[in-house]
Design a protein around this motif. Structure first.
Motif, PDB file in Angstrom:
ATOM      1  N   ARG A 136       0.868  -1.192   0.000  1.00  0.00           N
ATOM      2  CA  ARG A 136       0.000   0.000   0.000  1.00  0.00           C
ATOM      3  C   ARG A 136       0.899   1.234   0.000  1.00  0.00           C
ATOM      4  NH1 ARG A 136      -1.914   0.351   6.085  1.00  0.00           N
ATOM      5  NH2 ARG A 136      -3.136   2.010   5.158  1.00  0.00           N
ATOM      6  N   ASP A 142      -0.577   5.020   0.182  1.00  0.00           N
ATOM      7  CA  ASP A 142      -1.098   5.421   1.487  1.00  0.00           C
ATOM      8  C   ASP A 142       0.029   5.651   2.484  1.00  0.00           C
ATOM      9  OD1 ASP A 142      -3.648   5.233   0.530  1.00  0.00           O
ATOM     10  OD2 ASP A 142      -3.996   3.214   1.296  1.00  0.00           O
ATOM     11  N   LYS A 144      -6.040   1.396  11.147  1.00  0.00           N
ATOM     12  CA  LYS A 144      -7.204   2.078  10.576  1.00  0.00           C
ATOM     13  C   LYS A 144      -6.882   2.600   9.173  1.00  0.00           C
ATOM     14  CE  LYS A 144      -9.138   3.393  15.061  1.00  0.00           C
ATOM     15  NZ  LYS A 144      -9.697   4.484  15.888  1.00  0.00           N
ATOM     16  N   PRO A 145      -6.671   1.686   8.235  1.00  0.00           N
ATOM     17  CA  PRO A 145      -6.273   2.105   6.876  1.00  0.00           C
ATOM     18  C   PRO A 145      -7.348   2.892   6.147  1.00  0.00           C
ATOM     19  CG  PRO A 145      -6.829  -0.227   6.920  1.00  0.00           C
ATOM     20  CD  PRO A 145      -6.812   0.233   8.353  1.00  0.00           C
ATOM     21  N   GLU A 146      -8.583   2.852   6.662  1.00  0.00           N
ATOM     22  CA  GLU A 146      -9.672   3.567   5.979  1.00  0.00           C
ATOM     23  C   GLU A 146      -9.633   5.068   6.224  1.00  0.00           C
ATOM     24  OE1 GLU A 146     -11.085   2.718  10.130  1.00  0.00           O
ATOM     25  OE2 GLU A 146     -10.000   1.624   8.566  1.00  0.00           O
ATOM     26  N   LEU A 147      -8.842   5.516   7.200  1.00  0.00           N
ATOM     27  CA  LEU A 147      -8.777   6.934   7.520  1.00  0.00           C
ATOM     28  C   LEU A 147      -7.951   7.700   6.496  1.00  0.00           C
ATOM     29  CD1 LEU A 147      -8.217   6.952  11.405  1.00  0.00           C
ATOM     30  CD2 LEU A 147     -10.360   7.205  10.155  1.00  0.00           C
ATOM     31  N   HIS A 148      -8.296   8.975   6.319  1.00  0.00           N
ATOM     32  CA  HIS A 148      -7.513   9.881   5.487  1.00  0.00           C
ATOM     33  C   HIS A 148      -6.230  10.238   6.252  1.00  0.00           C
ATOM     34  CE1 HIS A 148      -6.381  13.704   3.543  1.00  0.00           C
ATOM     35  NE2 HIS A 148      -6.991  13.217   2.482  1.00  0.00           N
ATOM     36  N   GLU A 179      -6.717  12.622   8.954  1.00  0.00           N
ATOM     37  CA  GLU A 179      -7.440  12.045  10.089  1.00  0.00           C
ATOM     38  C   GLU A 179      -6.515  11.191  10.954  1.00  0.00           C
ATOM     39  OE1 GLU A 179     -11.948  11.565   8.306  1.00  0.00           O
ATOM     40  OE2 GLU A 179     -10.446  10.070   7.750  1.00  0.00           O
TER      41      GLU A 179
END
Length: 267
Positions: free
Chosen positions: A101, A104, A171-175, A178
């Motif tokens: 990833r 990210d 919490k990979p879904e966070l921007h 964030e």
């Protein structure tokens, strides 16, 4: 929060029987980091010479290598985190998990670095101005004091964002913004505690110098695993805050709505 000694004891307990894997992991990490640093600095050898093309090519290669190494820094954190949670020896493959990833990981850690550097711009400007005026040697004591004071906000901010790599994993879904905000909130009221935690290793660091730095192959996993234990306690404390169910307006009105109407009296 547990005491610093308790966290260090937990780290040693996790590393027990796994030292060989972590020393190997750290050796590979330091070796690759050293190679990356050499490539980054190699172009400076030709500065001022007629080999301008070579200098330019090596500089570009150095920048590319520095960018490619960022996910490996993340992987070193995660190798310790996974080992702690699964109670397994270090997995060398975790060192390269950030490349799965890459975007990210790179942009989150880049943002973290830029924010910290941004708040330290006054310190860099002061150092540059003093160096340009040639006042550094004549006022060395005052210069060091002022430069250090100007760097304090950046140091404090680096503590505030210390948990970003772990949050990036959990919490990979966070921007990215964030993630920085969550680390800052998680570290609220704990930055001095974190500083003291790192400071507690200074004695071991001095001893490692006398081993020609070989001791850092053991000290680095010890420090990193202690940080993992610290993060786990912070996370448990942070996620336990504000979870009480707050009654909504609907809940407040429900008793009134559920009140039974008086039954009609029949003769």
């Amino acid at each position: 929060m547990g005491k610093i000694n308790d966290l260090k004891d937990q780290a040693l307990a996790t590393l027990k029987g796994k030292w060989g894997s972590f020393v190997g992991l750290t050796f590979i990490y330091i070796l690759l980091y050293g190679l990356a640093s050499c490539l980054t600095q190699f172009g400076s050898i030709f500065q001022g010479s007629s080999f301008t093309t070579i200098t330019w090519i090596l500089t570009v290669i150095g920048v590319i290598v520095s960018i490619l190494f960022v996910p490996m820094q993340y992987g070193y954190y995660i190798a310790h985190l996974n080992s702690s949670r699964q109670d397994l020896p270090a997995d060398i493959g975790d060192l390269f998990c950030g490349y799965r990833r890459f975007t990210d990981v790179f942009f989150t850690l880049l943002l973290q670095m830029l924010v910290i550097i941004g708040i330290m711009i006054p310190a860099f400007l002061f150092i540059g101005i003093m160096a340009g005026l040639g006042q550094m040697e004549s006022h060395s004591g005052l210069f060091i004091l002022i430069a250090f004071l100007l760097m304090i906000p950046g140091i404090v901010l680096s503590f505030a964002y210390a948990m970003v790599p772990f949050i990036l994993h959990d919490k990979p879904e966070l921007h990215p913004v964030e993630m920085l905000r969550e680390s800052r909130m998680m570290m609220q009221g704990h930055k001095m505690e974190y500083f003291l935690l790192l400071l507690s290793f200074i004695g071991w660091g001095i001893l490692c110098v006398f081993t020609f730095f070989i001791g850092f192959l053991w000290l680095a996993p010890y420090i990193q695993m202690t940080e993992v234990k610290y993060y786990e306690e912070l996370r448990a404390e942070y996620e336990g805050v504000g979870k009480e169910e707050v009654p909504t307006q609907e809940d407040v009105e429900m008793p009134a709505e559920k009140m039974q109407e008086p039954e009609e009296i029949t003769e």
